[in-house]
Design a protein around this motif. Structure first.
Motif, short mmCIF file in Angstrom:
data_model
loop_
_atom_site.label_atom_id
_atom_site.label_comp_id
_atom_site.label_asym_id
_atom_site.label_seq_id
_atom_site.Cartn_x
_atom_site.Cartn_y
_atom_site.Cartn_z
N ARG A 171 13.31 -24.21 44.57
CA ARG A 171 13.11 -22.75 44.56
C ARG A 171 14.11 -22.07 43.62
O ARG A 171 13.76 -21.14 42.89
CB ARG A 171 13.23 -22.17 45.97
N GLU A 172 15.36 -22.55 43.61
CA GLU A 172 16.37 -21.97 42.72
C GLU A 172 15.97 -22.15 41.25
O GLU A 172 16.07 -21.21 40.45
CB GLU A 172 17.72 -22.64 42.99
N ILE A 173 15.49 -23.33 40.91
CA ILE A 173 15.05 -23.58 39.53
C ILE A 173 13.81 -22.74 39.22
O ILE A 173 13.72 -22.14 38.15
CB ILE A 173 14.77 -25.09 39.31
N HIS A 174 12.88 -22.69 40.15
CA HIS A 174 11.67 -21.91 39.96
C HIS A 174 12.00 -20.45 39.69
O HIS A 174 11.45 -19.84 38.76
CB HIS A 174 10.76 -22.04 41.20
N GLU A 175 12.91 -19.88 40.48
CA GLU A 175 13.29 -18.49 40.27
C GLU A 175 13.91 -18.29 38.90
O GLU A 175 13.66 -17.28 38.23
CB GLU A 175 14.25 -18.04 41.37
N ALA A 176 14.72 -19.24 38.45
CA ALA A 176 15.34 -19.13 37.12
C ALA A 176 14.30 -19.23 36.01
O ALA A 176 14.43 -18.58 34.98
CB ALA A 176 16.41 -20.20 36.95
N LEU A 177 13.26 -20.04 36.24
CA LEU A 177 12.20 -20.17 35.23
C LEU A 177 11.31 -18.94 35.18
O LEU A 177 10.92 -18.48 34.11
CB LEU A 177 11.32 -21.40 35.52
N VAL A 178 11.00 -18.41 36.34
CA VAL A 178 10.09 -17.27 36.42
C VAL A 178 10.82 -15.98 36.01
O VAL A 178 10.27 -15.15 35.32
CB VAL A 178 9.51 -17.13 37.83
N ARG A 179 12.07 -15.87 36.43
CA ARG A 179 12.88 -14.69 36.09
C ARG A 179 14.13 -15.15 35.33
O ARG A 179 15.18 -15.28 35.92
CB ARG A 179 13.28 -13.94 37.34
N PRO A 180 13.99 -15.44 34.05
CA PRO A 180 15.16 -15.90 33.30
C PRO A 180 16.29 -14.87 33.34
O PRO A 180 16.03 -13.68 33.43
CB PRO A 180 14.66 -16.07 31.87
#
Length: 188
Positions: free
Chosen positions: A172-181
């Motif tokens: 989830r942490e990586i996903h959030e960083a990818l979706v909201r750079p």
């Protein structure tokens, strides 16, 4: 991190890190969150060789394994468009490093899953399936990490500490960083 990856035919994100950092499990969960395919170079190597990695080390030696690994990494970077998990030592090969550097130069995201010895021990169990950890597994893991950390840090565009986190939390942490750079820092 780039929300779209490096190019039309490159991974959305590449996960790197030491044995026990959770690359394979996190990659599977992250691929689900992103709605993309998962590819793991360790699995590619086992399919190509027709045997488990531990058997490749015993039967054919580490140099043969590393050659298979190099081919798996460079191929996956060229053709896979989803989440890519690399084996722990894949970043040590100079050709793989060059391919990863080209990928990040083109906007690709490489995430270093960092973990401490304290947290990796229960995850790995230091079992026989990890040939580079035979003997004194804790000391060997610490030595591997000491040698590999500078490469992981240089290759990565992002680092996630996995200590005391589940693979789902890391994904989830990586996903959030990818979706909201993260926005660029204000130079003033």
């Amino acid at each position: 991190m780039s929300p779209t990856g490096a190019g039309a035919q490159s991974p959305r994100v590449v996960l790197v890190g030491p044995p026990g950092s959770g690359k394979s499990t996190t990659a599977r969960l992250l691929a689900g969150l992103l709605g993309v395919d998962l590819r793991d170079t360790d699995t590619d190597i086992e399919v190509t060789a027709g045997k488990a990695i531990a058997e490749i080390f015993v039967d054919d030696g580490e140099p043969h394994f590393r050659a298979l690994e190099r081919e798996a990494v460079t191929t996956a970077l060229a053709v896979h468009e989803g989440v890519l998990a690399l084996g722990g030592g894949a970043v040590l090969d100079t050709l793989s490093q060059a391919a990863l550097e080209a990928y990040t130069h083109d906007g690709g995201a490489v995430v270093f899953l960092d973990v401490s010895l304290t947290h990796v021990a229960p995850r790995v169990g230091f079992n026989q399936a990890r040939p580079l950890l035979l003997g004194n597994p804790r000391a060997k893991w610490a030595s591997l990490m000491e040698a590999r950390r500078p490469v992981y840090e240089r290759i990565a565009t992002h680092r996630v500490d996995t200590d005391a986190k589940t693979a789902a939390q890391v994904a989830r942490e990586i996903h959030e960083a990818l979706v909201r750079p993260t926005p660029p820092e204000d130079p003033s």
